[in-house]
Design a protein around this motif. Structure first.
Motif, PDB file in Angstrom:
ATOM      1  N   ASP A   1     -14.522 -20.708  78.082  1.00 13.96           N
ATOM      2  CA  ASP A   1     -13.705 -20.592  78.530  1.00 13.96           C
ATOM      3  C   ASP A   1     -12.737 -19.107  77.933  1.00 13.96           C
ATOM      4  O   ASP A   1     -11.980 -19.527  76.911  1.00 13.96           O
ATOM      5  CB  ASP A   1     -12.164 -21.438  78.587  1.00 13.96           C
TER       6      ASP A   1
ATOM      7  N   ALA B   1     -11.940 -15.737  78.103  1.00 13.18           N
ATOM      8  CA  ALA B   1     -10.163 -16.142  79.192  1.00 13.18           C
ATOM      9  C   ALA B   1      -9.106 -16.869  78.084  1.00 13.18           C
ATOM     10  O   ALA B   1      -8.002 -15.353  77.195  1.00 13.18           O
ATOM     11  CB  ALA B   1     -10.085 -15.316  80.776  1.00 13.18           C
ATOM     12  N   ASN B   2      -9.616 -18.078  78.209  1.00 12.15           N
ATOM     13  CA  ASN B   2      -8.349 -18.437  77.543  1.00 12.15           C
ATOM     14  C   ASN B   2      -8.510 -19.568  76.652  1.00 12.15           C
ATOM     15  O   ASN B   2      -7.734 -19.535  75.049  1.00 12.15           O
ATOM     16  CB  ASN B   2      -7.831 -19.762  78.392  1.00 12.15           C
ATOM     17  N   GLN B   3      -9.397 -19.573  76.101  1.00 12.05           N
ATOM     18  CA  GLN B   3      -9.786 -20.373  74.121  1.00 12.05           C
ATOM     19  C   GLN B   3     -11.306 -18.751  73.869  1.00 12.05           C
ATOM     20  O   GLN B   3     -12.258 -19.288  73.917  1.00 12.05           O
ATOM     21  CB  GLN B   3     -10.117 -21.509  74.781  1.00 12.05           C
TER      22      GLN B   3
END
Length: 306
Positions: free
Chosen positions: A233, A235-237
């Motif tokens: 992920d 974008a988020n992680q």
């Protein structure tokens, strides 16, 4: 493709003195910027993609599969709360000759397949020292998280797989679990595309997918047949690992242990240059837990099972 990778690795290994910055060959997903594609290629790993040796193109020309060059950084991850009972995912340190190690992650608990009972598991570069003979280090104290709490003594380790185990002191309670992940049982080999997770002392629980397998290191001390895990992920992680996460057990979706995290892959800031990227690596490398062919897995190398 794995066989072709081995042929290419042997060729590059012979030419290694003329290939500065080339550090390995594996099979994995092609990378497009910070994203992984679904195309499987043979990857030549270099320390700086902006300074690729000119000879590399001709040396890979006869490879019967697509070849991609990717930048990776094989830096050992050895960077706090006490856990009582002791579980995986927290800080662990060792003392050698009066000096306390920087520390890393206590991966979890394993069965001692050689002598019975249970042992704690981490990386050799976290709780052992490859520069000292066995008779000096064996029995050195292990702490969680620091000098105020001794939990055991160094038992066995294997430099080739960067894996070490320690025996718990009498009276130290431990649970067969990893913080934020929970219980785990059994072992499996990590396969390309597998979804996995780890819990390290620095970045805590992060998830990813296996982005390459069958690493053949060239001129570096990384364990052979390691595999890479890329964050799933971006974008988020974006950060998967950071210093101190070494020793984390890598667990698949079935709760099976597939590897032990040893090194980072590539800093997020080196491929995402807009704004102020957070510190840390977007991928990490782990040693396969199970043996395949003539290459020993981490578990077999130190005589443990899960």
């Amino acid at each position: 493709m794995l066989a072709a990778k081995d042929v290419l690795a042997a060729l590059l290994g012979q030419a290694l003195p003329f290939l500065p910055g080339v550090v390995g060959v594996d099979v994995g997903f092609r990378q497009d910027g910070v994203e992984l594609t679904d195309e499987v290629v043979i990857r030549v790993l270099v320390t700086d993609e902006n300074n690729v040796p000119s000879q590399l193109e001709s040396l890979t020309a006869d490879t019967p599969f697509p070849v991609a060059v990717v930048q990776r950084d094989f830096t050992p991850l050895a960077d706090d709360a006490p856990y009582d009972p002791v579980i995986g995912g927290g800080t662990v340190k060792a003392e050698h000759g009066g000096f306390l190690s920087p520390g890393g992650t206590l991966g979890g608990i394993a069965n001692d397949a050689l002598f019975g009972g249970q042992v704690g598991v981490s990386c050799a570069h976290v709780i052992a020292s490859i520069t000292e003979p066995v008779n000096i280090l064996q029995g050195d104290p292990i702490y969680q998280p620091s000098l105020n709490r001794k939990i055991g003594r160094l038992y066995r380790w294997q430099d080739a797989t960067d894996t070490a185990v320690f025996k718990f002191d009498d009276g130290i309670a431990f649970d067969w679990a990893i913080a934020e992940i929970g219980a785990y049982s059994g072992m499996a080999r990590a396969k390309l595309g597998d979804s996995v997770q780890k819990r390290g002392k620095t970045t805590l629980r992060t998830t990813g997918r296996v982005s390459a397998v069958g690493l053949q290191p060239l001129g570096i001390g990384t364990p052979p047949n390691s595999f890479e895990i890329y964050t799933d992920d971006v974008a988020n992680q974006p950060i998967f690992v950071e210093r101190g996460d070494s020793g984390s057990l890598v667990v698949n979706l079935f709760g099976q242990v597939v590897g032990i995290l040893t090194q980072k892959g590539i800093e997020y800031s080196s491929i995402a240059t807009i704004g102020a990227p957070p510190p840390g690596a977007i991928s990490g490398f782990a040693t396969q837990m199970m043996t395949e062919g003539a290459v020993a897995g981490a578990a077999d190398s130190v005589g443990i099972s899960f």
